[in-house]
Write a protein that holds these residues in place. Structure first.
Motif, PDB file in Angstrom:
ATOM      1  N   ARG A  57       8.341  13.562  26.668  1.00 21.59           N
ATOM      2  CA  ARG A  57       9.606  14.111  26.146  1.00 21.59           C
ATOM      3  C   ARG A  57      10.801  13.208  26.431  1.00 21.59           C
ATOM      4  O   ARG A  57      11.718  13.137  25.638  1.00 21.59           O
ATOM      5  N   ASP A  58      10.792  12.520  27.584  1.00 19.79           N
ATOM      6  CA  ASP A  58      11.957  11.692  27.934  1.00 19.79           C
ATOM      7  C   ASP A  58      12.105  10.509  26.973  1.00 19.79           C
ATOM      8  O   ASP A  58      13.216  10.089  26.670  1.00 19.79           O
ATOM      9  N   TYR A  59      10.971   9.991  26.474  1.00 23.85           N
ATOM     10  CA  TYR A  59      11.035   8.836  25.579  1.00 23.85           C
ATOM     11  C   TYR A  59      11.263   9.242  24.122  1.00 23.85           C
ATOM     12  O   TYR A  59      11.819   8.476  23.340  1.00 23.85           O
ATOM     13  N   PHE A  60      10.793  10.425  23.747  1.00 25.98           N
ATOM     14  CA  PHE A  60      10.931  10.895  22.364  1.00 25.98           C
ATOM     15  C   PHE A  60      11.600  12.264  22.356  1.00 25.98           C
ATOM     16  O   PHE A  60      10.977  13.271  21.974  1.00 25.98           O
ATOM     17  N   PRO A  61      12.870  12.362  22.729  1.00 28.01           N
ATOM     18  CA  PRO A  61      13.495  13.692  22.822  1.00 28.01           C
ATOM     19  C   PRO A  61      13.671  14.372  21.475  1.00 28.01           C
ATOM     20  O   PRO A  61      13.508  15.586  21.369  1.00 28.01           O
ATOM     21  N   ARG A  62      13.969  13.599  20.448  1.00 34.35           N
ATOM     22  CA  ARG A  62      14.191  14.224  19.133  1.00 34.35           C
ATOM     23  C   ARG A  62      12.892  14.731  18.527  1.00 34.35           C
ATOM     24  O   ARG A  62      12.847  15.812  17.940  1.00 34.35           O
ATOM     25  N   LEU A  63      11.828  13.943  18.641  1.00 30.41           N
ATOM     26  CA  LEU A  63      10.547  14.382  18.077  1.00 30.41           C
ATOM     27  C   LEU A  63       9.950  15.547  18.849  1.00 30.41           C
ATOM     28  O   LEU A  63       9.384  16.469  18.255  1.00 30.41           O
ATOM     29  N   SER A  64      10.059  15.522  20.163  1.00 27.39           N
ATOM     30  CA  SER A  64       9.456  16.598  20.945  1.00 27.39           C
ATOM     31  C   SER A  64      10.215  17.907  20.793  1.00 27.39           C
ATOM     32  O   SER A  64       9.641  18.982  20.969  1.00 27.39           O
ATOM     33  N   ALA A  65      11.513  17.842  20.447  1.00 27.79           N
ATOM     34  CA  ALA A  65      12.296  19.065  20.275  1.00 27.79           C
ATOM     35  C   ALA A  65      12.290  19.545  18.826  1.00 27.79           C
ATOM     36  O   ALA A  65      12.717  20.656  18.543  1.00 27.79           O
ATOM     37  N   SER A  66      11.789  18.734  17.927  1.00 25.28           N
ATOM     38  CA  SER A  66      11.830  19.113  16.511  1.00 25.28           C
ATOM     39  C   SER A  66      10.612  19.962  16.140  1.00 25.28           C
ATOM     40  O   SER A  66       9.798  20.323  16.986  1.00 25.28           O
TER      41      SER A  66
END
Length: 106
Positions: A57-66
């Motif tokens: 999640r720390d590296y891909f915050p937008r993808l993991s929250a989408s």
């Protein structure tokens, strides 16, 4: 020319084969098993993809929250359901259209 081709070998697929050989047909059971394995493979792939984005999640915050991770999980569940459905269908039965004839009572 001999020096160029000296160490090369010819693969069996390039060798000439007689044309009268028939290719073995796959049985319906084998085809259903193949499709089932393919569905399970795709389900595992979607699950691994969702897990990857959830753990990082720390590296891909937008993808993991989408909606992407939820969509991956939904596709994983659908492929697993499809594999279970295909696996439970008996391969020997052939579905044919039937015309129902109604009898009149007089």
């Amino acid at each position: 020319m001999k020096d160029v081709t000296k160490g090369l070998t010819i693969s069996p697929s390039v060798l000439a084969t007689p044309f009268n050989q028939e290719h073995p047909r796959l049985s319906p059971n084998h085809l259903l098993e193949l499709v089932t394995r393919l569905c399970l493979f795709k389900a595992e792939r979607w699950g691994r993809r969702a897990l990857f984005y959830e753990t990082h999640r720390d590296y891909f915050p937008r993808l993991s929250a989408s909606r992407f991770v939820r969509r991956c999980r939904a596709l994983e569940a659908r492929y697993r359901a499809l594999a279970q459905l295909i696996f439970l269908i008996p391969a020997d039965e052939r579905l044919v259209p039937v015309h129902a004839v109604a009898m009149r009572r007089t």
